[in-house]
Design an enzyme around this catalytic site. Structure first.
Site, mmCIF file in Angstrom:
data_model
loop_
_atom_site.group_PDB
_atom_site.id
_atom_site.type_symbol
_atom_site.label_atom_id
_atom_site.label_comp_id
_atom_site.label_asym_id
_atom_site.label_seq_id
_atom_site.Cartn_x
_atom_site.Cartn_y
_atom_site.Cartn_z
ATOM 1 N N THR A 1 12.454 -8.393 3.430
ATOM 2 C CA THR A 1 13.849 -8.839 3.196
ATOM 3 C C THR A 1 13.959 -10.355 3.049
ATOM 4 O OG1 THR A 1 14.162 -9.349 5.673
ATOM 5 C CG2 THR A 1 14.697 -7.206 5.060
ATOM 6 N N LEU A 2 12.958 -11.208 3.099
ATOM 7 C CA LEU A 2 13.017 -12.456 2.724
ATOM 8 C C LEU A 2 12.409 -13.126 1.612
ATOM 9 C CD1 LEU A 2 12.501 -13.824 6.512
ATOM 10 C CD2 LEU A 2 14.765 -13.525 5.090
ATOM 11 N N GLY A 3 11.307 -12.334 1.193
ATOM 12 C CA GLY A 3 10.357 -12.748 0.133
ATOM 13 C C GLY A 3 9.180 -11.873 0.046
ATOM 14 N N SER B 1 4.311 2.921 4.421
ATOM 15 C CA SER B 1 5.339 2.775 5.277
ATOM 16 C C SER B 1 6.168 4.139 6.039
ATOM 17 C CB SER B 1 6.585 2.034 4.677
ATOM 18 O OG SER B 1 7.822 2.609 5.090
ATOM 19 N N GLU C 1 9.764 -7.613 6.771
ATOM 20 C CA GLU C 1 10.047 -6.292 6.150
ATOM 21 C C GLU C 1 10.339 -6.247 4.640
ATOM 22 O OE1 GLU C 1 11.589 -3.161 8.632
ATOM 23 O OE2 GLU C 1 10.387 -3.448 10.305
ATOM 24 N N TYR D 1 1.754 7.065 21.265
ATOM 25 C CA TYR D 1 1.943 7.658 19.946
ATOM 26 C C TYR D 1 2.438 8.870 20.256
ATOM 27 C CZ TYR D 1 0.551 5.650 15.659
ATOM 28 O OH TYR D 1 0.505 4.832 14.283
ATOM 29 N N VAL E 1 4.936 -12.014 0.437
ATOM 30 C CA VAL E 1 3.789 -12.668 1.037
ATOM 31 C C VAL E 1 2.796 -12.719 0.094
ATOM 32 C CG1 VAL E 1 1.954 -12.668 2.951
ATOM 33 C CG2 VAL E 1 4.434 -12.145 3.352
ATOM 34 N N GLY F 1 0.715 -1.206 -0.150
ATOM 35 C CA GLY F 1 0.061 0.108 -0.066
ATOM 36 C C GLY F 1 0.960 1.292 -0.037
#
Lengths: 579, 657
Positions: A291-293, A161, A289, A499, A295, A158
């Site tokens: 870094t691996l693949g 970030s 985040e 927050y 989803v 989306g």
């Protein structure tokens, strides 16, 4: 060239938050109004906003800093294309583009420095190519090709970030391909016996809820960014939703995940609700985040839509009492779907966002309420704070629950302050990001950041971080006192999520973004020194990775690194987040 | 701007590698002007003053609370609750009993600050001060800074401690200038004075036992009581870093307990910051002048009693000159701790559980304490008499029995005045009056001490205590001068080694920040080069033509101490098995014997002041620290002293002759 999902890119701003048709502006009479038709506040005049902005930031309508209106394509570096990869990609039929606008749109998230640069028309390293896989198998093909031709992949969901996670590493020399999951947005099946739904990971929050609602269900996962953020993004960052007290955070909602990695596809073999099969591999995926693949598909829990919803609010004489009340609510484990506590500055801010009232009667009633709270009950308007509540469930239980919570609040000096205030509080969540754009039109920059901490440190962290922000601004030469405010947004058995909002008028500063970043850095140091976490749900990205080692220890870093080394030895997923 | 200089100084102190530390920025710093607060007292009604409208600026985060509520907060605190449970388990008594005990401790300890009592003191002290002192001079800018500090953060006041007068004086000043009245940590000995003890309590004093080593409960009540008053901004907390009155006018090495306690709320994130305000109180003549000297010679300290106080009335007829009180730059604990302490070390244990401070914290508190004492020292006002004491004592030691001609004395005093100014001393020398008049008027104020050629010990020690006031100005150059004097060659490295040895030896005697040997050496070199005494190149240190006089003076600054330490060494070498209690009387006897026969190691024992028990204790502590002497617990429970490492001891004994 394939045109990306028109529903999205063409109706959204390229250098600001949200929909192109929705924004705050000062009309000819100098009154603030919110344009468009999408929100409750849309089309309304907000009489108090101007004065609040002027008094809080010493901002002035005469001093404007407008954004560059359109993207200047010549400012964008020509793409570095990997021809062999491109050739094979073409043969798969998967849509792609190297149009400048498409690439710039996917080159950033919504950190202040990212948006500030775009407004000034400054474009850094952007992806060289954008691909739009349509399904899991498309992703498998793309990842295979990327491995074969040594191309860097950055998954894009989306684009909401706030951790610099989507920024292209400037040192990356390979061709960078942005893998946009937005076309993978279908609900593949709903299983009413087990109350689960199998969904493609590119779906954005509001579409997922809308489609499920059509069948009478919901996930209940409502992060503040749900209008734009995607299911895959939630999994990749360990997202948290406003109503987690009923539905849980993403890690509680996920039953099954499918992820494509350079080593192949990882998924579990069954959908058992809990397993003892060694460390849960889902937890390597959640928070990875990108870094691996990528989803691609997720099975999520779903719930029947709630029969009844009710907002509420409570006014407390001061923030300390408010926190004590939230702590007690958490102790008794009777938190409503959502309970949030704003500090005094934020209460005033919320007040400034009240739209013009339509009838004399409402304004008379407001006056009466104010009189009752400040004069009759003796609350100091400069100290009082307000909690907003959202109850959900069947009607009878909601009313019962409501009574229980108001009874606790009363023990801490809390006075019920009506549904309206509550509802406005939650609406604020969705429009606050639009407000940042308004500020940036008038020399005001700001951002929010979050943390979590044990209960006994909530007050200390709130006080110290707010004070640190004020002091750092002063030290760094900010000419006007900053807005430094916070709210408690989630409660847990053992702690809370807080927050911070921070903004200042940057007139007189030569490099406002750098000053902003130094102050946010100092604020994070203060959070960590006082026992707060590096992040509750925004993630680490590149913005916070300098603190990872101290946060999870060297051994912890080693564990994560060794997973990365096994799964992605050639750093195909090279966004360099986290580690 | 001023604050920045100060902070840069603190940061640089950590950096051992810097060749020229910036600490001498302080020497150039402009100090505030003084105003005499007694002047107005002499011109307007004391009664009206005592009844004036008092509305001080308070801490912005203050939640007002009464004295009794304060006690409740302590007793109900998680910290104390935890310790009470622990103690009740250990002792096998109910927690109610332990709570009762805690309440009793608190009752004994707690202050009961009352404005009416303060007004009473304001009235009587006005009368007393006007009789005793010519003026009480305050830097009003310092008070403005203090007011700002009180508004912004919890404040800790850290006055120097030379007299019983100190804390009454502090409260008196704060009342006069409409500043928040402090609560003051006082020793239990005052409680013995029945009426006065209670009066002090009502003017803000709270009482702590002198020793409560292993008593967990006492410690918990005490530390929680202090922290709660501080955190809530109830009142500025005042205590003496030196722990007790300095009998010698030299600053004492700081005690860390209370500083540790008051820094804790910041380190644990319970407050955003804490301001530490060093206050330098300089007396032209201390009321306790002769008392201290007798005490150092072994005449026991009179027990504090109300009747004793009345007997002390006779001092009312004397002239004690003026007092200078300098409120220093507030020091932020946050800036001290920045990049020095990792505060996240407190993240993993609930903060109400008492834990031993880590090495890191201890060394941080220790360094901070030394810096604060040095900040006190730097703003101590020195009167001409202090310099005269230097000259007179050195002459006395040189056995110039005939006394000194006024002209010569004046010449030497002026020479010393210029030297000390170059070294950054805060000297209060009236430049508009001819030096000879300055000298004679100083002599007349201290006429009781002037005929020192007789060499009476009490007089010598009193005199030494004036000289000591300026020792901090000269100590680093003096260590260097002695090092040059004793080093085998003029090689820089050799002189540094010698400097380092001496500095280490004397670190119980003078305020020498731990671990700052290199900075101190550089600072001393800088000063002596700047003033034209030395020339230093890459390898060597050379004495200039005109440097000899300065060097001779500086060497003699350290001489009495060197000789004192040597005597103690010599004494210990001749002993076999001595208990710690026997040490002082025995060494005193030994010294007197040698003073009478007039010789020690073929050298004349020149300095009567080696009789000072303070020096003897420091020497012993240093020898134990250096491992030359060992404490051994004997079977009867006495601690025996045992000369352990003859090498170190002998080095000290012989190398400097």
């Amino acid at each position: 060239t394939f045109k990306s999902n028109p529903k999205k890119q063409e109706i959204m701003k390229w250098n600001g938050w949200g929909y192109s048709d929705s924004k705050f502006l000062y009309n000819k009479k100098g009154q603030a109004e919110f344009t468009g038709k999408r929100y409750r506040l849309s089309g309304m005049i907000i009489p108090g906003l101007r004065e609040w902005m002027e008094s809080t930031f010493s901002a002035n309508l005469q001093h404007k800093t407008p954004a560059a209106p359109i993207l200047n394509s010549s400012a964008v570096q020509p793409p570095t294309l990997n021809e062999a990869f491109l050739k094979e990609l073409k043969s798969t039929g998967i849509p792609f583009s190297h149009d400048a606008e498409d690439r710039v749109f996917r080159s950033h998230g919504h950190c202040l420095h990212e948006i500030f640069a775009l407004r000034e028309g400054k474009i850094g390293r952007v992806p060289d190519l954008v691909v739009w896989p349509n399904c899991h198998n498309d992703v498998v093909k793309i990842v295979e090709l990327a491995c074969k031709h040594n191309v860097c992949l950055i998954p894009y969901g989306g684009g909401t970030s706030v951790s610099s996670a989507l920024e292209c590493p400037p040192e990356e020399t390979r061709s960078i391909v942005s893998l946009d999951t937005s076309q993978m947005n279908r609900i593949l099946w709903i299983d009413e016996k087990n109350l689960t739904a199998h969904v493609e990971a590119g779906i954005v929050g509001q579409d997922l809820e809308r489609l499920l609602n059509e069948s009478g269900y919901c996930t209940g996962h409502e992060p503040d960014s749900m209008e734009f953020s995607s299911l895959g993004g939630w999994v990749a960052t360990r997202a948290s939703g406003m109503k987690k007290n009923i539905y849980g955070n993403i890690e509680d909602l996920v039953v099954h995940i499918k992820m494509v990695t350079p080593r192949g596809v990882i998924e579990k073999s069954c959908q058992g609700p809990r397993m003892s099969t060694g460390p849960d591999v889902h937890h390597f995926i959640m928070g990875s985040e990108g870094t691996l693949g990528v989803v691609t598909e997720v099975t999520m829990k779903i719930r029947p839509m709630p029969e009844y919803q009710k907002y509420g609010s409570v006014v407390f004489p001061n923030f300390e009492m408010g926190v004590a009340c939230l702590r007690e609510v958490a102790r008794q484990r009777c938190a409503p779907a959502s309970i949030r506590l704003m500090d005094n500055e934020q209460f005033k801010f919320g007040h400034a966002l009240k739209p013009q009232v339509s009838s004399i009667f409402t304004s008379f009633l407001d006056g009466l309420k104010k009189f009752y709270i400040t004069k009759f009950k003796g609350f100091d308007p400069n100290r009082l704070c307000v909690a907003t509540l959202l109850f959900e469930g069947d009607r009878e239980k909601v009313l019962q629950h409501e009574k229980q919570v108001y009874d606790i609040a009363a023990k801490f000096g809390g006075l019920a302050a009506g549904e309206d205030n509550g509802q406005r509080g939650y609406m604020l969540t969705f429009v606050i990001a639009y407000l940042r754009d308004l500020g940036m039109d008038y020399y005001v920059i700001g951002e929010s950041f979050e943390t979590s901490m044990p209960w006994d440190r909530v007050l200390d962290i709130c006080r110290n971080v707010k004070a640190r922000i004020v002091r750092e601004c002063k030290d760094k030469g900010v000419q006007f006192p900053p807005l430094s405010t916070c709210r408690v947004t989630q409660t847990y058995d053992a702690g809370a999520c807080v927050y911070f909002y921070f903004a200042f008028n940057y007139r007189g500063l030569s490099d406002p973004v750098h000053v902003y970043e130094q102050v946010e850095h100092a604020a994070r140091e203060e959070i960590l020194a006082n026992g707060g976490s590096l992040s509750h749900h925004h993630g680490v990205g590149k913005l916070r990775k300098e603190w990872m080692r101290e946060s999870i220890s060297s051994v912890g870093m080693g564990m994560l690194k060794s997973v990365k080394d096994y799964v992605d030895p050639n750093n195909i997923f090279g966004n360099r987040n986290l580690l | 701007m001023h604050i920045k200089v100060k902070l840069a100084y603190f940061e640089n102190e950590n950096d051992n590698s810097s060749f020229f530390p910036h600490s001498w920025l302080n020497y150039k710093k402009k100090r505030d002007d003084f105003e005499d607060m007694l002047e107005e007292r002499r011109n307007s009604s004391d009664l009206r003053y005592a009844l004036k409208c008092y509305t001080p600026v308070l801490y912005k985060g203050l939640t007002p609370c009464k004295v009794s509520e304060l006690k409740q907060m302590v007793l109900q605190s998680d910290q104390l609750g935890y310790v009470i449970t622990q103690v009740s388990k250990e002792k096998g008594v109910t927690s109610d009993e332990v709570t009762g005990e805690a309440a009793a401790i608190l009752e004994e300890m707690a202050q009961r600050l009352q404005l009416s009592t303060v007004r009473f003191f304001a009235f009587t002290l006005s009368k007393v001060f006007k009789t005793l002192f010519r003026s009480i001079c305050i830097n009003e800018e310092g008070l403005q800074r203090l007011q700002q500090a009180i508004h912004n953060h919890p404040v800790v006041l850290l006055p120097s401690h030379r007299s019983y007068m100190d804390f009454l004086l502090m409260s008196y000043i704060l009342y006069t200038y409409d500043l928040a009245l402090p609560v003051i940590a006082a020793g239990m000995d005052f409680m013995g004075m029945k009426v006065v003890g209670e009066m002090l309590r009502m003017s803000g004093a709270f009482f702590i036992r002198r020793s409560f080593g292993g008593d967990k409960l006492y410690w918990a009540v005490f530390s929680e009581y202090v922290k709660i008053m501080l955190k809530n901004g109830y009142a500025p907390v005042e205590f003496f870093l030196e722990g007790t009155r300095s009998r010698t006018a030299k600053s004492l090495t700081p005690k860390l307990g209370l500083l540790n306690i008051v820094m804790d709320p910041f380190l644990k994130g319970e407050v955003f910051d804490i301001s530490l305000v060093p206050v330098s109180i300089s007396y032209e003549r201390t009321l306790e002048e002769a008392l201290y000297a007798r005490e150092l010679l072994g005449v026991p300290k009179p027990k504090e009693s109300t009747s004793g106080l009345f007997k002390a009335r006779k001092i009312l007829s004397e002239d004690y000159g003026s007092i200078h009180v300098y409120f220093g730059q507030p020091v932020s604990v946050r800036s001290l701790a920045e990049s020095r302490v990792n505060r996240s070390q407190f993240n993993l244990i609930p903060r109400h559980i008492p834990t031993r401070p880590s090495e890191e914290i201890l060394s941080f508190v220790n360094d901070s304490a030394y810096r604060l004492v040095r900040a006190q020292e730097e703003n101590m006002v020195l009167k001409p008499w202090v310099l005269l004491a230097f000259v007179l004592l050195q002459k006395q030691a040189a056995e110039e029995k005939q006394g000194t001609a006024l002209d010569e004395l004046t010449e030497q005093a002026v020479w010393l005045r210029d030297l000390s100014r170059q070294y950054g001393a805060f000297l209060h020398w009236p430049d508009h009056i001819p030096p000879s008049e300055v000298v004679s008027s100083s002599l007349s104020l201290h006429r009781g001490l002037v005929r020192i050629s007789e060499g009476r010990a009490v007089v010598i020690l009193s005199c030494a205590s004036y000289r000591n006031q300026a020792l901090n100005v000269f100590i680093r150059p003096a260590l260097l001068a002695s090092a040059i004097h004793t080093a085998a060659s003029n090689r820089k490295q050799e002189i540094y080694n010698s400097f380092s040895f001496l500095r280490n030896m004397f670190s119980n005697e003078f305020i020498l920040c731990p671990g700052a040997t290199v900075q101190d050496f550089e600072e001393a070199c800088y000063l002596l080069v700047k003033t034209g005494t030395l020339q230093i190149n890459q390898q060597e240190v050379l004495i200039t033509e005109r440097g000899h006089r300065t060097l001779a003076f500086l060497t003699s600054v350290l001489d009495p101490f060197l000789q004192g330490y040597q005597v103690v060494c010599r004494f210990l070498c001749e002993q076999d098995g001595l208990t710690e209690k026997q040490f002082i009387p025995a060494v005193r006897k030994f010294i007197i014997k040698h003073l009478l026969t007039g010789s020690l190691l073929k050298c004349r024992l020149r300095y009567t002041e080696v009789l000072s028990s303070d020096l003897q204790k420091n020497a012993l502590a240093a020898l134990i620290r250096l491992g030359a002497v060992q404490k051994i617990k004997g079977y009867v429970g006495f601690t025996h002293l045992h000369v352990h490492n003859k090498v170190e001891t002998t080095k000290l004994l012989f190398i400097y002759f």
